[in-house]
Each structure stands twice: as C-alpha cells, then as structure tokens.
Motif scaffolding. Structure first.
Motif, PDB file in Angstrom:
ATOM      1  N   HIS A 179      -3.858   4.578  -2.101  1.00  0.00           N
ATOM      2  CA  HIS A 179      -4.935   3.722  -1.611  1.00  0.00           C
ATOM      3  C   HIS A 179      -5.700   4.470  -0.524  1.00  0.00           C
ATOM      4  O   HIS A 179      -5.091   5.131   0.315  1.00  0.00           O
ATOM      5  CB  HIS A 179      -4.395   2.447  -0.949  1.00  0.00           C
ATOM      6  CG  HIS A 179      -3.572   1.572  -1.836  1.00  0.00           C
ATOM      7  ND1 HIS A 179      -2.420   1.991  -2.445  1.00  0.00           N
ATOM      8  CD2 HIS A 179      -3.727   0.274  -2.173  1.00  0.00           C
ATOM      9  CE1 HIS A 179      -1.899   0.997  -3.142  1.00  0.00           C
ATOM     10  NE2 HIS A 179      -2.669  -0.050  -2.998  1.00  0.00           N
ATOM     11  N   SER A 219     -10.430  -4.007  -4.560  1.00  0.00           N
ATOM     12  CA  SER A 219     -10.414  -3.910  -3.098  1.00  0.00           C
ATOM     13  C   SER A 219     -10.140  -5.276  -2.481  1.00  0.00           C
ATOM     14  O   SER A 219     -10.901  -6.218  -2.695  1.00  0.00           O
ATOM     15  CB  SER A 219     -11.752  -3.372  -2.576  1.00  0.00           C
ATOM     16  OG  SER A 219     -11.786  -3.402  -1.152  1.00  0.00           O
ATOM     17  N   CYS A 273       0.829  -1.202   0.000  1.00  0.00           N
ATOM     18  CA  CYS A 273       0.000   0.000   0.000  1.00  0.00           C
ATOM     19  C   CYS A 273       0.865   1.253   0.000  1.00  0.00           C
ATOM     20  O   CYS A 273       1.944   1.272   0.593  1.00  0.00           O
ATOM     21  CB  CYS A 273      -0.911   0.037   1.229  1.00  0.00           C
ATOM     22  SG  CYS A 273      -2.046  -1.352   1.369  1.00  0.00           S
ATOM     23  N   GLY A 329      -9.884  -2.965   4.734  1.00  0.00           N
ATOM     24  CA  GLY A 329      -9.615  -3.148   3.322  1.00  0.00           C
ATOM     25  C   GLY A 329      -9.022  -1.916   2.678  1.00  0.00           C
ATOM     26  O   GLY A 329      -8.684  -0.938   3.343  1.00  0.00           O
ATOM     27  N   SER A 330      -8.896  -2.001   1.364  1.00  0.00           N
ATOM     28  CA  SER A 330      -8.323  -0.917   0.583  1.00  0.00           C
ATOM     29  C   SER A 330      -9.207  -0.618  -0.617  1.00  0.00           C
ATOM     30  O   SER A 330      -9.941  -1.486  -1.102  1.00  0.00           O
ATOM     31  CB  SER A 330      -6.922  -1.307   0.096  1.00  0.00           C
ATOM     32  OG  SER A 330      -6.988  -2.458  -0.739  1.00  0.00           O
ATOM     33  N   PHE A 331      -9.131   0.606  -1.075  1.00  0.00           N
ATOM     34  CA  PHE A 331      -9.792   1.021  -2.311  1.00  0.00           C
ATOM     35  C   PHE A 331      -8.703   1.628  -3.181  1.00  0.00           C
ATOM     36  O   PHE A 331      -8.089   2.640  -2.815  1.00  0.00           O
ATOM     37  CB  PHE A 331     -10.905   2.028  -2.008  1.00  0.00           C
ATOM     38  CG  PHE A 331     -11.712   2.419  -3.212  1.00  0.00           C
ATOM     39  CD1 PHE A 331     -12.405   1.474  -3.946  1.00  0.00           C
ATOM     40  CD2 PHE A 331     -11.794   3.748  -3.611  1.00  0.00           C
ATOM     41  CE1 PHE A 331     -13.162   1.835  -5.059  1.00  0.00           C
ATOM     42  CE2 PHE A 331     -12.550   4.124  -4.708  1.00  0.00           C
ATOM     43  CZ  PHE A 331     -13.237   3.161  -5.438  1.00  0.00           C
ATOM     44  N   LEU A 349     -18.734  -4.983   2.714  1.00  0.00           N
ATOM     45  CA  LEU A 349     -18.200  -4.750   1.377  1.00  0.00           C
ATOM     46  C   LEU A 349     -19.271  -4.289   0.402  1.00  0.00           C
ATOM     47  O   LEU A 349     -18.954  -3.797  -0.689  1.00  0.00           O
ATOM     48  CB  LEU A 349     -17.496  -6.003   0.869  1.00  0.00           C
ATOM     49  CG  LEU A 349     -16.294  -6.437   1.719  1.00  0.00           C
ATOM     50  CD1 LEU A 349     -15.581  -7.611   1.088  1.00  0.00           C
ATOM     51  CD2 LEU A 349     -15.338  -5.276   1.948  1.00  0.00           C
ATOM     52  N   LEU A 396     -18.420  -0.860  -0.626  1.00  0.00           N
ATOM     53  CA  LEU A 396     -17.552  -0.647  -1.787  1.00  0.00           C
ATOM     54  C   LEU A 396     -18.354  -0.724  -3.082  1.00  0.00           C
ATOM     55  O   LEU A 396     -18.135   0.059  -4.014  1.00  0.00           O
ATOM     56  CB  LEU A 396     -16.450  -1.710  -1.804  1.00  0.00           C
ATOM     57  CG  LEU A 396     -15.155  -1.470  -1.022  1.00  0.00           C
ATOM     58  CD1 LEU A 396     -14.381  -0.312  -1.579  1.00  0.00           C
ATOM     59  CD2 LEU A 396     -15.391  -1.345   0.451  1.00  0.00           C
ATOM     60  N   ASN A 429      -9.464  -7.370   1.272  1.00  0.00           N
ATOM     61  CA  ASN A 429     -10.026  -7.148   2.604  1.00  0.00           C
ATOM     62  C   ASN A 429      -9.638  -8.248   3.589  1.00  0.00           C
ATOM     63  O   ASN A 429      -9.258  -9.352   3.193  1.00  0.00           O
ATOM     64  CB  ASN A 429     -11.554  -7.070   2.501  1.00  0.00           C
ATOM     65  CG  ASN A 429     -11.988  -5.978   1.536  1.00  0.00           C
ATOM     66  OD1 ASN A 429     -12.091  -4.828   1.919  1.00  0.00           O
ATOM     67  ND2 ASN A 429     -12.204  -6.339   0.277  1.00  0.00           N
TER      68      ASN A 429
END
Length: 265
Positions: A86, A143, A82, A158-160, A112, A115, A145
């Motif tokens: 992000h 994404s 990351c 999580g990440s986007f 989720l 998202l 998680n």
C-alpha cells in the motif's frame, strides 16, 4: 502555492501515526509548510480508528502471534489492514488556509480528487464514493480514507492499493467487508488493486508515487516540493511514538468500556 512533499517509504506503523500527528501540530502552528506525506508499512499493521474497540475489530491473538502491529490513529474512521503493498498518505493543511475546504465532505472531495486524477493518469476510471469517503475503480474500492482536525490543522489520510493479501486480512479482521459497498460479503469482491487493474503487467512504484504526487498537486492547485522533516518534528514524533506503542493508548476505548460496564453492574 508551494507545499512540502515528504516520502519516508518503509516506516514503522507506530512511528507513522506519531509522525503525521507531529507534522499536523507543526503545520497547525504555522511552523512548517502544508505537507503531503507518503509512507509504506515496514511491518504489517492494522490501523484502528480513534473511537474503535480492538476487541470488536481485530483477531488479537493472531496479530500477536504473527507480528502484526495494532496501531490506533488520532483520526476517526474504520480500521484497515496494511502492508508494504500500500502507498499510505497524509495530506496535512492549515485549517482555514483555503486550500482544503472547511467542511468535512468538501475536504474529502478536494483531496480525494487527487486519487481520481492518479487513476486517470494510469489509464483507469476513478470515482469518489461519498457515503464511505472512498475511491472506487471499476466499481470496487481501491482507496479507504479518514479525516481529522486538531490544533489548527486538517488531515486527510488514506491508502492506495498496489496489491493486497486478502487471505491475511481475513485472518486479521473480524469483519473484513464492513467498510465496503452494501451487499458485499467477501472483501475480495468489493476491493480492487492496481495490480489487478494492470492485469498482472507489473508497475514501477516510483512512477506510481510520482503520479500520485501529481494527482494531489492538481487536485489542490499547489506545487509540492520535496522537503525534509525539521528536528522539532522528528523529536516530537519520537516522543509521541512511545504513546502510540503503549497498551494504554491502543486499548484506550476498550478500557473505557470495561470501566463503564463495571460501574453499571
């Protein structure tokens, strides 16, 4: 129902893991409201799952030479590289509170959904991939998680992906495609970013964060009001960050394996 929303934006990797651990302890103890936390990595970092081995996942010498932090989460799941491109998040709820389902897959599906809502607001498709607990758009992962439960709280992190340094990830991770769809040999072929979806049109990060916040609110059926960390949360996070920075914590699984192998000789 009212939740708390906190955005620390650019945050040190070690402190970020200590912070969501501290918030979880306070949420689980009923001391603060359920919380949605956003941050971005101030320094490029590899977030390692609780049960993973550093030596199996990461090119350690490259990370050390290039100032890339190796951070072990208190949550399970796989590792991910990351940086500031992000938006990282932690949805932290009291266990048994009813907003986040008690079962693991139900919790992923509910959270989720935020998202998926966000992607739709931005004009794109989103789909939950339950095998990997990831969100995909146009058939590629946007994404990743992980989930954990401790001391009365449940966390879904999580990440986007706004953008991504695929070449750098290839230098950091030993097996970049590991957590992608079966048959994907190159991470670039299995992942997609918001920048790519927008075809280079650019984005306003505050607008994207607002959409992500609204996406979670709609998925959870809550209103998240901007709040602040308590003195107690900050104090505990500062103490925990020393643990997260320590070699003993980062290499805890590697050291356990070395001791086990030594006994077996």
């Amino acid at each position: 129902m009212t939740w708390r929303f906190i955005d620390t934006d650019m945050t040190d990797g070690y402190y970020s893991t200590a912070l969501f651990e501290s918030i979880a302890k306070h949420v689980g103890g009923g001391e603060v409201d359920d919380t949605i936390l956003f941050w971005r990595a101030k320094t490029p970092a590899v977030y390692l799952g609780y049960h993973q081995y550093v030596e199996d996942e990461i090119h350690e010498e490259y990370c050390a030479a290039n100032g890339i932090q190796v951070v072990r989460r208190v949550l399970g799941g796989g590792c991910g590289f990351c940086d500031e491109d992000h938006i990282l998040f932690s949805v932290i709820a009291s266990e048994g509170g009813g907003t986040v389902p008690a079962d693991i897959q139900g919790a992923y599906s509910r959270v989720l959904g935020g998202l998926i809502n966000t992607l739709r607001m931005l004009g794109f498709d989103g789909k939950l991939e339950p095998t990997r607990n990831a969100v995909y758009s146009q058939g590629r992962k946007i994404s990743g998680n992980a989930q954990g439960r401790f001391e009365g709280a449940v966390l879904v992190n999580g990440s986007f992906l706004l953008d991504f340094g695929f070449d750098e990830m290839d230098r950091v991770l030993k097996n970049p495609p590991m957590n992608l769809a079966e048959g994907v040999e190159c991470a670039r072929d299995g992942m997609i970013t918001l920048s790519e979806l927008l075809d280079g049109a650019g984005y306003d990060i505050d607008y994207v964060k607002g959409a992500l916040k609204r996406g979670f609110e709609d998925a959870l059926g809550v209103e998240a009001q901007r709040g602040v960390l308590t003195d107690s949360e900050i104090e505990l996070a500062q103490r925990l960050s020393e643990k997260h920075r320590s070699r003993d914590w980062i290499y805890r699984m590697d050291d356990k394996r070395r001791r086990r192998r030594a006994r077996e000789r």
